[in-house]
Design a protein around this motif. Structure first.
Motif: not given
Lengths: 210, 111
Positions: A162-180
């Motif tokens: 949603f608006a205001g979300t840093d898409v690139a940062a969230v995508g990267e951080e979320f991906g790392r958290a999913v892998r973990s």
């Protein structure tokens, strides 16, 4: 490489998993939503004893947290486009909560047949998403021969932001958290986590008002 | 379930699994509606409701156990799954029964 996120594959023993039963045996997404409306009272054992129904309730609760007024509105008073993100998420809930394939868990006892279901793993990924503001997990796909011990797997997660979300940062951080989380809860060899982002451009307030 | 102890062994194993650290729920291994009806029967018989969640099939030295569980997120699900399996086997061997030919434990939910 095989994948499953939208198939109702027959199990090797010929029948559906008992873990799937309650999701589609007398309960629809609508009836589960009504159950949430009643604060899960009176307790319905066919819902409370089913992991699939529990996953569906969790998914509905997440969606409500983001867009309570959308889900509260009557279907005949608000027509969503077929490809609307809300529609896609609702469509996916009934598919994604199915137990799906069994992912082996190793043990040094030869008579042990241990596993974690694909549906449980999807739930783990969705739980990871709960820790991130401004996004919702729409779909989780596991590709690979995941029914083989130690299989290599590629995990693809579709999220909406949603608006205001840093898409690139969230995508990267979320991906790392999913892998973990997958390393913690499965014995898959996760070769890649692909996060696909669909930015709705909606502010939280707009989402609530839709 | 075809042997003399099959009626109470599922109850014992359900109780065993509910006491395994990391397990929060023991789910039904059979279709849910008949299970709910069975729960009603349990209540009529004044037995603890929802205690026949673990399946026991076979007889004699050919016993097969199946259990579906939900686990907490705090520790790796595979560790809890192995612990649940070991608890089942320990309980059966502790009764003096033969070790099952197969013990299936499936994690259906984490967290």
């Amino acid at each position: 490489m095989t994948g499953s996120d939208d198939t109702d594959r027959p199990r090797p023993d010929g029948g559906p998993s008992p873990l799937d039963e309650a999701a589609f045996e007398g309960h629809s997404i609508e009836s589960l939503s009504d159950y949430l409306d009643r604060d899960r009272q009176p307790a319905d054992p066919t819902i409370e004893s089913s992991p699939a129904a529990q996953h569906a309730l969790a998914a509905l609760a997440r969606l409500r947290a983001v867009a309570p007024r959308v889900l509260a509105s009557e279907a005949d008073s608000y027509e969503f486009p077929h490809d609307h993100w809300i529609t896609r998420i609702l469509d996916q809930i009934s598919v994604q909560v199915r137990a799906g394939r069994d992912i082996p868990v190793a043990h040094d006892v030869p008579t042990a047949v241990l596993s974690i279901t694909e549906g449980a793993v999807r739930g783990v990924v969705r739980d990871v998403g709960d820790g991130f503001a401004g996004m919702l997990v729409e779909r989780v796909r596991l590709d690979g021969d995941i029914e083989s011990p130690g299989a290599r797997a590629v995990v693809t997660v579709d999220i909406v932001t949603f608006a205001g979300t840093d898409v690139a940062a969230v995508g990267e951080e979320f991906g790392r958290a999913v892998r973990s989380a997958l390393v913690k809860h499965t014995e898959l060899s996760v070769t890649d986590v692909v996060v696909r982002v669909r930015d709705t451009g909606l502010t939280d307030e707009e989402v609530r008002d839709r | 379930m075809t042997d003399a102890f099959a009626d109470d062994l599922p109850t014992e194993l359900t109780r065993v699994l509910r006491n395994v650290e990391g397990v929060h729920t023991v789910y039904a291994t059979r279709p849910v509606v008949p299970t709910v009806l069975a729960s009603v029967a349990e209540a009529v018989r004044r037995e603890p409701v929802g205690m026949h969640q673990v399946s026991v099939e076979g007889s004699g030295a050919d016993i097969r156990i199946t259990a579906n569980i939900g686990v907490f997120d705090g520790e790796p699900a595979p560790d809890v799954c192995r612990r649940a399996h070991d608890a089942i086997v320990d309980h059966i061997v502790g009764r003096g029964d033969p070790q099952p030919v197969a013990v299936t434990v499936r994690v259906g939910r984490v967290g």
